[in-house]
Write a protein that holds these residues in place. Structure first.
Motif, PDB file in Angstrom:
ATOM      1  N   UNK A 177      26.385  45.965  32.630  1.00 38.21           N
ATOM      2  CA  UNK A 177      27.736  45.210  32.997  1.00 38.21           C
ATOM      3  C   UNK A 177      29.334  45.343  33.550  1.00 38.21           C
ATOM      4  N   UNK A 178      28.962  46.862  33.778  1.00 39.48           N
ATOM      5  CA  UNK A 178      30.245  47.455  34.038  1.00 39.48           C
ATOM      6  C   UNK A 178      29.810  48.337  35.991  1.00 39.48           C
ATOM      7  N   UNK A 179      28.071  48.271  35.936  1.00 36.74           N
ATOM      8  CA  UNK A 179      27.492  48.533  37.139  1.00 36.74           C
ATOM      9  C   UNK A 179      27.555  47.536  37.682  1.00 36.74           C
ATOM     10  N   UNK A 180      26.656  46.734  37.424  1.00 33.59           N
ATOM     11  CA  UNK A 180      26.608  44.812  38.339  1.00 33.59           C
ATOM     12  C   UNK A 180      27.889  44.863  38.955  1.00 33.59           C
ATOM     13  N   UNK A 181      28.684  44.839  38.374  1.00 35.79           N
ATOM     14  CA  UNK A 181      29.924  43.963  39.093  1.00 35.79           C
ATOM     15  C   UNK A 181      30.647  45.091  39.866  1.00 35.79           C
ATOM     16  N   UNK A 182      30.813  46.151  39.467  1.00 30.45           N
ATOM     17  CA  UNK A 182      31.725  47.125  40.651  1.00 30.45           C
ATOM     18  C   UNK A 182      30.799  47.467  41.649  1.00 30.45           C
ATOM     19  N   UNK A 199      31.801  44.483  43.947  1.00 30.15           N
ATOM     20  CA  UNK A 199      33.153  44.565  43.874  1.00 30.15           C
ATOM     21  C   UNK A 199      33.151  45.084  45.767  1.00 30.15           C
ATOM     22  N   UNK A 200      32.511  46.710  45.502  1.00 30.87           N
ATOM     23  CA  UNK A 200      32.433  47.950  46.538  1.00 30.87           C
ATOM     24  C   UNK A 200      32.116  47.495  47.991  1.00 30.87           C
ATOM     25  N   UNK A 201      30.917  46.208  47.667  1.00 28.85           N
ATOM     26  CA  UNK A 201      30.137  45.930  48.880  1.00 28.85           C
ATOM     27  C   UNK A 201      31.502  44.343  49.055  1.00 28.85           C
ATOM     28  N   UNK A 202      32.700  44.097  48.728  1.00 28.01           N
ATOM     29  CA  UNK A 202      33.533  43.122  48.837  1.00 28.01           C
ATOM     30  C   UNK A 202      32.989  42.126  48.842  1.00 28.01           C
ATOM     31  N   UNK A 203      32.124  41.711  47.562  1.00 29.85           N
ATOM     32  CA  UNK A 203      32.054  40.268  47.388  1.00 29.85           C
ATOM     33  C   UNK A 203      32.651  40.285  46.175  1.00 29.85           C
ATOM     34  N   UNK A 204      32.463  39.009  45.836  1.00 30.30           N
ATOM     35  CA  UNK A 204      33.362  38.266  44.558  1.00 30.30           C
ATOM     36  C   UNK A 204      32.458  38.557  43.415  1.00 30.30           C
ATOM     37  N   UNK A 205      32.948  39.916  42.391  1.00 34.09           N
ATOM     38  CA  UNK A 205      31.695  40.175  41.572  1.00 34.09           C
ATOM     39  C   UNK A 205      31.727  39.518  40.135  1.00 34.09           C
ATOM     40  N   UNK A 206      32.727  38.008  40.044  1.00 33.89           N
ATOM     41  CA  UNK A 206      31.681  36.906  39.279  1.00 33.89           C
ATOM     42  C   UNK A 206      31.121  36.082  39.190  1.00 33.89           C
ATOM     43  N   UNK A 207      30.260  35.728  40.839  1.00 34.76           N
ATOM     44  CA  UNK A 207      29.666  34.760  41.697  1.00 34.76           C
ATOM     45  C   UNK A 207      28.515  35.401  40.961  1.00 34.76           C
ATOM     46  N   UNK A 208      28.062  36.852  41.236  1.00 33.40           N
ATOM     47  CA  UNK A 208      26.384  36.739  40.975  1.00 33.40           C
ATOM     48  C   UNK A 208      26.234  37.896  39.616  1.00 33.40           C
ATOM     49  N   UNK A 237      42.820  47.016  36.965  1.00 33.07           N
ATOM     50  CA  UNK A 237      42.907  48.579  36.271  1.00 33.07           C
ATOM     51  C   UNK A 237      41.645  48.500  36.114  1.00 33.07           C
ATOM     52  N   UNK A 238      40.149  48.237  36.805  1.00 31.85           N
ATOM     53  CA  UNK A 238      39.214  49.368  37.052  1.00 31.85           C
ATOM     54  C   UNK A 238      39.353  49.290  38.718  1.00 31.85           C
ATOM     55  N   UNK A 239      39.421  51.245  39.009  1.00 30.44           N
ATOM     56  CA  UNK A 239      39.573  51.056  40.887  1.00 30.44           C
ATOM     57  C   UNK A 239      38.393  51.919  40.499  1.00 30.44           C
ATOM     58  N   UNK A 240      38.172  52.813  42.005  1.00 26.22           N
ATOM     59  CA  UNK A 240      37.294  54.255  41.983  1.00 26.22           C
ATOM     60  C   UNK A 240      37.687  55.087  41.800  1.00 26.22           C
ATOM     61  N   UNK A 241      39.535  55.330  41.348  1.00 26.88           N
ATOM     62  CA  UNK A 241      39.699  56.704  40.527  1.00 26.88           C
ATOM     63  C   UNK A 241      39.327  56.481  38.939  1.00 26.88           C
ATOM     64  N   UNK A 242      38.873  55.873  38.252  1.00 27.13           N
ATOM     65  CA  UNK A 242      39.059  55.671  37.224  1.00 27.13           C
ATOM     66  C   UNK A 242      37.215  54.883  36.781  1.00 27.13           C
ATOM     67  N   UNK A 243      36.320  54.580  37.668  1.00 25.43           N
ATOM     68  CA  UNK A 243      34.943  53.216  37.426  1.00 25.43           C
ATOM     69  C   UNK A 243      34.203  54.329  36.015  1.00 25.43           C
ATOM     70  N   UNK A 244      34.275  56.342  36.249  1.00 28.67           N
ATOM     71  CA  UNK A 244      33.159  57.026  35.509  1.00 28.67           C
ATOM     72  C   UNK A 244      34.113  56.616  34.385  1.00 28.67           C
ATOM     73  N   UNK A 245      35.049  56.877  33.994  1.00 28.25           N
ATOM     74  CA  UNK A 245      35.954  56.975  32.334  1.00 28.25           C
ATOM     75  C   UNK A 245      35.751  55.584  31.988  1.00 28.25           C
ATOM     76  N   UNK A 246      36.112  54.337  32.599  1.00 24.77           N
ATOM     77  CA  UNK A 246      35.242  53.058  32.580  1.00 24.77           C
ATOM     78  C   UNK A 246      34.179  53.400  31.656  1.00 24.77           C
TER      79      UNK A 246
END
Length: 471
Positions: free
Chosen positions: A426-431, A434-443, A367-376
């Motif tokens: 809460x938005x920037x850190x997981x994103x 994810x952009x670094x190809x790491x699991x956003x849930x881990x750290x 539901x959250x991709x590069x296309x709507x990150x700014x909006x979210x």
């Protein structure tokens, strides 16, 4: 109205429900489990078998998981002929691996041959390399080839998960040809929901549900009744993406194709249900730093998974402590600051956790991709501002009544700043992960907590000094 003969047949058919064994939530009753445990301890194998025999394979698996390891092995020995492939397939991964390691290779091979390919692969893949080789050597050559082929694909990929057992026929067949083919070929799998139609290069060109076959005249060509639009799953696709495809398109089954587009297997919704449950639980546990969180996981692995994140949390907590230390003189002059600091940090931490949970889920479900990150991000900042103002008014008024109006204004502003920071983190850190190809849930949890704690202390203490509250 049911036919009397049908009613008689239904009465003769045994029910799987048994009030003495399962409670209203379909869980094994403690009294029943204790009865089985007592029979095993007393060596009364006949009684143990009598108690377990009516259970569904999934309930037998649950029962084995509820017992201690020695009791588990003793019960398995007492109900050998009930330990079917269905029971093994339902077992928890750790419990299944323990039991397989205790069995000779020939026994494991016998169990594997009862299973669909995907379940057999799951049974064998976690064994030690030497045990894998021993089990594979005991298998029928055809089964061995299928399992070795699956093991060659990456873990958690469609190739590992797919079933090789399927029905595929050429598109030039008629409905009558297909029905005759299904009846005459005894080697075909006996459990399938749809038939895959392939071209001369074995590439899927459509699917045909059994219901369509049964309701169509024999002379109709399959090309006229098959559904040409289909969702094809690449063999290397990650299981999480596979689950999203099934969810998005409402699939019951789907063809798996290799790099050349040739049909090599199928995935069915029962496999996907397990994946969705596994992935959802995994993300929740990773955000807490609890590792896999399996109660059957070995102690050493549980300790290793949890302690490293506690140590990481210790390191990030030092940063917040250094900020408090920098304002030590101000805190000494106004003790109320020490009383109220945890309030600011706690509110910010909770706000950050809420936003982070929503973000991680949105990333996981595409539901959250590069296309709507700014909006979210903008949306979450608006929510954070509204929450911040609401909480700030309540905290500010309470502080003004208990301490001073000036301190109430300072803590109110600090709360707004910290909740806004929490919303952004809460938005920037997981994103970012994810952009670094790491699991956003881990750290994410560790870093979001560090940011909200540090900003909360800095904003509150900094504002207190800047406004002259500390003299």
């Amino acid at each position: 109205m049911a036919d009397p003969d049908d009613t008689a047949l239904l009465q003769d058919f045994p029910s799987r429900e048994d009030g003495e064994q399962l409670d209203e939530d379909n869980r094994l009753k403690p009294a029943f489990v204790d009865a089985v445990r007592d029979a095993v301890k007393e060596g009364d194998t006949g009684r143990a078998y009598e108690l377990v025999e009516p259970l569904h394979p999934a309930d037998i698996a649950d029962l084995l998981e509820l017992l201690e390891k020695p009791e588990r092995y003793a019960l398995a020995a007492a109900i050998t002929d009930l330990m079917t492939g269905e029971v093994i397939a339902e077992l928890n991964d750790y419990v299944r691996d323990e039991m397989m390691e205790a069995l000779p290779a020939a026994a494991v091979a016998t169990i594997a041959e009862q299973l669909d390919t995907d379940d057999a692969v799951q049974l064998i893949e976690d064994l030690q390399p030497e045990d894998q080789r021993a089990v594979l050597a005991e298998l029928d050559p055809e089964d061995r080839a299928a399992i070795e082929s699956a093991l060659a694909y990456p873990e958690e990929s469609a190739g590992r998960l797919m079933q090789r057992e399927l029905v595929a026929v050429p598109e030039h067949m008629s409905v009558g040809d297909l029905i005759d083919y299904l009846r005459e070929r005894e080697e075909l799998t006996t459990e399938f929901w749809e038939i895959f139609i392939v071209d001369h290069r074995h590439r899927p060109v459509g699917t045909c549900q059994l219901s369509w076959v049964l309701r169509s005249p024999r002379h109709v060509a399959l090309a006229d009744v098959m559904k040409r639009e289909q969702t094809l799953i690449p063999v290397a696709m990650d299981q999480e993406e596979v689950a999203l495809r099934f969810q998005k398109y409402g699939l019951i089954s789907a063809a798996v194709v290799d790099e050349g587009g040739r049909l090599v297997g199928q995935l069915t919704v029962d496999d996907i249900v397990h994946i969705i449950q596994e992935e959802a639980g995994e993300d929740a546990l990773l955000m807490s730093g609890a590792g896999e969180g399996d109660i059957n996981e070995p102690l050493r692995e549980t300790y290793s998974a949890r302690v490293r994140w506690l140590i990481a949390n210790l390191g990030t907590a030092v940063i917040a402590s250094l900020i408090i230390h920098a304002f030590g003189a101000a805190i000494e002059q106004l003790v109320a600051l020490a009383v109220l600091m945890p309030v600011v940090a706690s509110i910010g931490g909770n706000a950050g956790t809420q936003t982070m949970a929503v973000t991680v889920r949105a990333i996981a479900t595409n539901q959250l991709t590069q296309s709507n990150t700014r909006r979210i991000l903008t949306r979450e900042m608006k929510v954070a501002l509204m929450n911040g103002v609401t909480v700030a008014v309540l905290v500010g008024l309470a502080t003004a009544l208990v301490f001073t109006p000036q301190l109430g204004g300072v803590i109110a502003l600090a709360v707004v700043i910290n909740i806004l920071t929490a919303g952004m983190a809460g938005v920037v850190v997981p994103v970012m992960f994810d952009r670094l190809d790491q699991d956003p849930a881990v750290a994410s949890s560790v870093f979001v907590t560090m940011i909200t704690d540090s900003m909360g202390f800095f904003a509150f203490l900094g504002l207190a000094v800047a406004t002259g509250l500390t003299g």
